[in-house]
Write a protein that holds these residues in place. Sequence first.
Motif, PDB file in Angstrom:
ATOM      1  N   PHE A 173       0.771  -1.150  -0.048  1.00  0.00           N
ATOM      2  CA  PHE A 173      -0.017  -0.170   0.294  1.00  0.00           C
ATOM      3  C   PHE A 173       0.682   1.450   0.128  1.00  0.00           C
ATOM      4  CE2 PHE A 173      -2.804  -2.797   1.904  1.00  0.00           C
ATOM      5  CZ  PHE A 173      -4.232  -2.678   1.115  1.00  0.00           C
ATOM      6  N   VAL A 174       2.194   0.632   0.958  1.00  0.00           N
ATOM      7  CA  VAL A 174       3.098   1.649   0.635  1.00  0.00           C
ATOM      8  C   VAL A 174       4.167   2.411   0.218  1.00  0.00           C
ATOM      9  CG1 VAL A 174       2.135   2.961   3.492  1.00  0.00           C
ATOM     10  CG2 VAL A 174       4.276   1.708   2.964  1.00  0.00           C
ATOM     11  N   ALA A 175       5.003   0.911  -0.716  1.00  0.00           N
ATOM     12  CA  ALA A 175       5.956   1.108  -1.536  1.00  0.00           C
ATOM     13  C   ALA A 175       5.909   1.693  -2.711  1.00  0.00           C
ATOM     14  CB  ALA A 175       6.752  -0.311  -1.635  1.00  0.00           C
ATOM     15  N   ASP A 176       6.637   2.735  -2.979  1.00  0.00           N
ATOM     16  CA  ASP A 176       7.199   3.022  -4.024  1.00  0.00           C
ATOM     17  C   ASP A 176       7.534   2.565  -5.325  1.00  0.00           C
ATOM     18  OD1 ASP A 176      10.069   3.375  -4.102  1.00  0.00           O
ATOM     19  OD2 ASP A 176       9.810   5.178  -2.907  1.00  0.00           O
ATOM     20  N   ASP A 177       8.031   3.052  -6.368  1.00  0.00           N
ATOM     21  CA  ASP A 177       7.928   2.661  -7.582  1.00  0.00           C
ATOM     22  C   ASP A 177       9.096   1.788  -7.651  1.00  0.00           C
ATOM     23  OD1 ASP A 177       6.190   3.578  -8.922  1.00  0.00           O
ATOM     24  OD2 ASP A 177       6.462   4.079  -9.869  1.00  0.00           O
ATOM     25  N   VAL A 178      10.238   2.296  -7.210  1.00  0.00           N
ATOM     26  CA  VAL A 178      11.950   1.810  -6.533  1.00  0.00           C
ATOM     27  C   VAL A 178      11.582   0.809  -5.575  1.00  0.00           C
ATOM     28  CG1 VAL A 178      13.787   2.915  -5.565  1.00  0.00           C
ATOM     29  CG2 VAL A 178      13.131   4.263  -7.185  1.00  0.00           C
ATOM     30  N   GLU A 179      11.025   0.888  -5.012  1.00  0.00           N
ATOM     31  CA  GLU A 179      11.269  -0.517  -3.517  1.00  0.00           C
ATOM     32  C   GLU A 179      11.061  -1.328  -4.103  1.00  0.00           C
ATOM     33  OE1 GLU A 179      10.021   0.794   1.012  1.00  0.00           O
ATOM     34  OE2 GLU A 179       8.908   2.298  -0.471  1.00  0.00           O
ATOM     35  N   LEU A 180       9.605  -0.925  -5.158  1.00  0.00           N
ATOM     36  CA  LEU A 180       8.812  -2.549  -5.530  1.00  0.00           C
ATOM     37  C   LEU A 180       9.839  -2.854  -6.889  1.00  0.00           C
ATOM     38  CD1 LEU A 180       5.554  -1.006  -6.390  1.00  0.00           C
ATOM     39  CD2 LEU A 180       6.270  -2.856  -4.541  1.00  0.00           C
ATOM     40  N   SER A 181      10.673  -2.386  -7.414  1.00  0.00           N
ATOM     41  CA  SER A 181      11.541  -3.198  -8.593  1.00  0.00           C
ATOM     42  C   SER A 181      12.845  -3.386  -7.859  1.00  0.00           C
ATOM     43  CB  SER A 181      11.810  -1.447  -9.089  1.00  0.00           C
ATOM     44  OG  SER A 181      13.085  -1.842 -10.279  1.00  0.00           O
ATOM     45  N   HIS A 182      12.670  -2.634  -6.742  1.00  0.00           N
ATOM     46  CA  HIS A 182      14.285  -3.542  -6.078  1.00  0.00           C
ATOM     47  C   HIS A 182      13.674  -4.923  -5.193  1.00  0.00           C
ATOM     48  CE1 HIS A 182      17.538  -3.696  -3.326  1.00  0.00           C
ATOM     49  NE2 HIS A 182      17.223  -4.042  -2.323  1.00  0.00           N
ATOM     50  N   CYS A 183      12.834  -4.702  -4.999  1.00  0.00           N
ATOM     51  CA  CYS A 183      12.279  -6.151  -4.415  1.00  0.00           C
ATOM     52  C   CYS A 183      12.135  -7.322  -5.357  1.00  0.00           C
ATOM     53  CB  CYS A 183      10.700  -6.508  -4.194  1.00  0.00           C
ATOM     54  SG  CYS A 183       9.846  -8.003  -3.397  1.00  0.00           S
ATOM     55  N   LEU A 184      12.071  -6.725  -6.468  1.00  0.00           N
ATOM     56  CA  LEU A 184      11.729  -7.930  -7.543  1.00  0.00           C
ATOM     57  C   LEU A 184      13.617  -8.064  -8.403  1.00  0.00           C
ATOM     58  CD1 LEU A 184       9.156  -5.969 -10.092  1.00  0.00           C
ATOM     59  CD2 LEU A 184       9.132  -8.913  -9.405  1.00  0.00           C
ATOM     60  N   HIS A 185      14.626  -7.389  -8.293  1.00  0.00           N
ATOM     61  CA  HIS A 185      15.521  -7.297  -8.648  1.00  0.00           C
ATOM     62  C   HIS A 185      16.211  -8.274  -7.981  1.00  0.00           C
ATOM     63  CE1 HIS A 185      20.012  -6.179 -10.020  1.00  0.00           C
ATOM     64  NE2 HIS A 185      19.819  -6.155  -8.643  1.00  0.00           N
ATOM     65  N   ILE A 186      15.996  -8.171  -6.539  1.00  0.00           N
ATOM     66  CA  ILE A 186      16.571  -9.132  -5.226  1.00  0.00           C
ATOM     67  C   ILE A 186      16.065 -10.376  -5.318  1.00  0.00           C
ATOM     68  CG2 ILE A 186      16.997  -6.999  -3.986  1.00  0.00           C
ATOM     69  CD1 ILE A 186      14.932  -7.820  -1.747  1.00  0.00           C
ATOM     70  N   HIS A 187      15.062 -10.851  -6.253  1.00  0.00           N
ATOM     71  CA  HIS A 187      14.446 -11.739  -7.007  1.00  0.00           C
ATOM     72  C   HIS A 187      14.869 -12.835  -7.723  1.00  0.00           C
ATOM     73  CE1 HIS A 187      12.289 -11.205  -2.830  1.00  0.00           C
ATOM     74  NE2 HIS A 187      12.303 -12.204  -2.752  1.00  0.00           N
ATOM     75  N   GLY A 188      15.524 -11.906  -8.427  1.00  0.00           N
ATOM     76  CA  GLY A 188      16.017 -12.149 -10.061  1.00  0.00           C
ATOM     77  C   GLY A 188      15.292 -11.612 -10.717  1.00  0.00           C
ATOM     78  N   HIS A 189      14.231 -10.533 -10.919  1.00  0.00           N
ATOM     79  CA  HIS A 189      13.528 -10.119 -12.179  1.00  0.00           C
ATOM     80  C   HIS A 189      13.652  -8.115 -11.900  1.00  0.00           C
ATOM     81  CE1 HIS A 189      11.378 -14.391 -11.484  1.00  0.00           C
ATOM     82  NE2 HIS A 189      11.119 -13.681 -10.131  1.00  0.00           N
ATOM     83  N   ASP A 190      14.439  -8.816 -12.849  1.00  0.00           N
ATOM     84  CA  ASP A 190      14.755  -6.679 -13.364  1.00  0.00           C
ATOM     85  C   ASP A 190      13.453  -6.010 -14.206  1.00  0.00           C
ATOM     86  OD1 ASP A 190      16.959  -7.088 -12.302  1.00  0.00           O
ATOM     87  OD2 ASP A 190      17.927  -8.483 -13.451  1.00  0.00           O
ATOM     88  N   VAL A 191      12.914  -5.213 -13.283  1.00  0.00           N
ATOM     89  CA  VAL A 191      12.066  -4.377 -14.148  1.00  0.00           C
ATOM     90  C   VAL A 191      12.155  -2.901 -13.538  1.00  0.00           C
ATOM     91  CG1 VAL A 191       9.327  -3.474 -13.893  1.00  0.00           C
ATOM     92  CG2 VAL A 191       9.960  -6.345 -13.985  1.00  0.00           C
ATOM     93  N   SER A 192      12.759  -2.329 -14.570  1.00  0.00           N
ATOM     94  CA  SER A 192      12.959  -0.775 -14.489  1.00  0.00           C
ATOM     95  C   SER A 192      11.667   0.028 -14.276  1.00  0.00           C
ATOM     96  CB  SER A 192      13.684   0.194 -15.978  1.00  0.00           C
ATOM     97  OG  SER A 192      14.588  -1.456 -16.172  1.00  0.00           O
ATOM     98  N   PRO A 193      11.931   1.236 -13.005  1.00  0.00           N
ATOM     99  CA  PRO A 193      11.337   1.511 -12.372  1.00  0.00           C
ATOM    100  C   PRO A 193      10.372   3.233 -13.668  1.00  0.00           C
ATOM    101  CG  PRO A 193      13.104   2.530 -11.291  1.00  0.00           C
ATOM    102  CD  PRO A 193      13.472   1.238 -12.222  1.00  0.00           C
ATOM    103  N   GLY A 194       9.307   2.612 -13.653  1.00  0.00           N
ATOM    104  CA  GLY A 194       8.435   3.476 -14.774  1.00  0.00           C
ATOM    105  C   GLY A 194       7.129   4.681 -13.714  1.00  0.00           C
TER     106      GLY A 194
END
Length: 244
Positions: A173-194
Motif C-alpha cells: 500500500f505504501v511502497a513506491d516504484d523504486v521499492e517494488l522494482s528493488h524487490c523484484l530485482h533481488i529475487h532475480g526479476h529486473d523491471v525498470s522503474p516507470g
Amino acid sequence: MSVVPKSNPPVQANWQPAADLDVLQKRAELLACMRAFFAGRGVLEIETPSMSRAVTPDPVLESFQTTYNGPGLPDETPLYLHTSPELFMKRLLAAGSGSIYQFARVFRNKESGRQHNPEFTLLEWYRVGFTYHKLMDEIEALLKHCCKELLTTPVRRISYRALFEEFASVDPFVADDVELSHCLHIHGHDVSPGDNEQRQFWLDLILTHVIEPQMYQGAFFVFDYPADQAALAQIRNDNPPVAE
C-alpha cells in the motif's frame, strides 16, 4: 512427357481425446460431490446464458466475439462469450433468487499457458447474507468434503498486506516504484522503474514470481486486496481502503 510429382502421404490426425477415462470418471465424481454439497445446504443450481450483447466490464479480461444473424436483432449483431456468469447471476440475486450456484463454461481470449486456458469450467456461487469470511468457511468445507486429500494442513487466512510484508518484505500500500522494482530485482526479476501505470503490473509480478513460490506449505485465503483491484466488490473504508 510430363512427370507427375509424388504426393505426400496424408497426415493422420490423432482423433483420440486428451483425457483418459479415469480422469473423466474422477471429474464426474467431483461434480456429483459438489452438487450434493450445495443441495445439502439449500443452494439452488442454475444455468445462465453464455452469450451477451455486453462485453465484460473487467479491464484485465478479454472476451471472444461472435455475431448473430436472425430474427429479433439486426444482422451482424455482435455477441460476446462470457468470461464469467457473474452479471447474469447477480441479476437473479437482485430478482430474489436466493443463494445460487452453477458450473459455467466460460471463455477468456488471449489466455493460454500452464495455469490458463481460453475455455474452462468455472464453479461460481453466491450466498445471500454471507460475509466474505463466512464464505471462506464454506469454501474450506467444500474442499474438505470433496477434495480432502488436497488439504493436508489447515487453511491459512492472511490479508494481502500481511502476505506481502511476510513473504516479500514490502508494504504493497505504501511502497513506491523504486521499492517494488528493488524487490523484484533481488529475487532475480529486473523491471525498470516507470510511471504509476506499471504499479499494478509490479504488484502482480511480486505476487506470482516472489510470493506464490513460497506458498508451497499449504492452502491460503488472501483477502482485503487494495481498493483499486476491486471488481464489483464492496470497499471498506480502512486507511487505506480495501476491497472485501
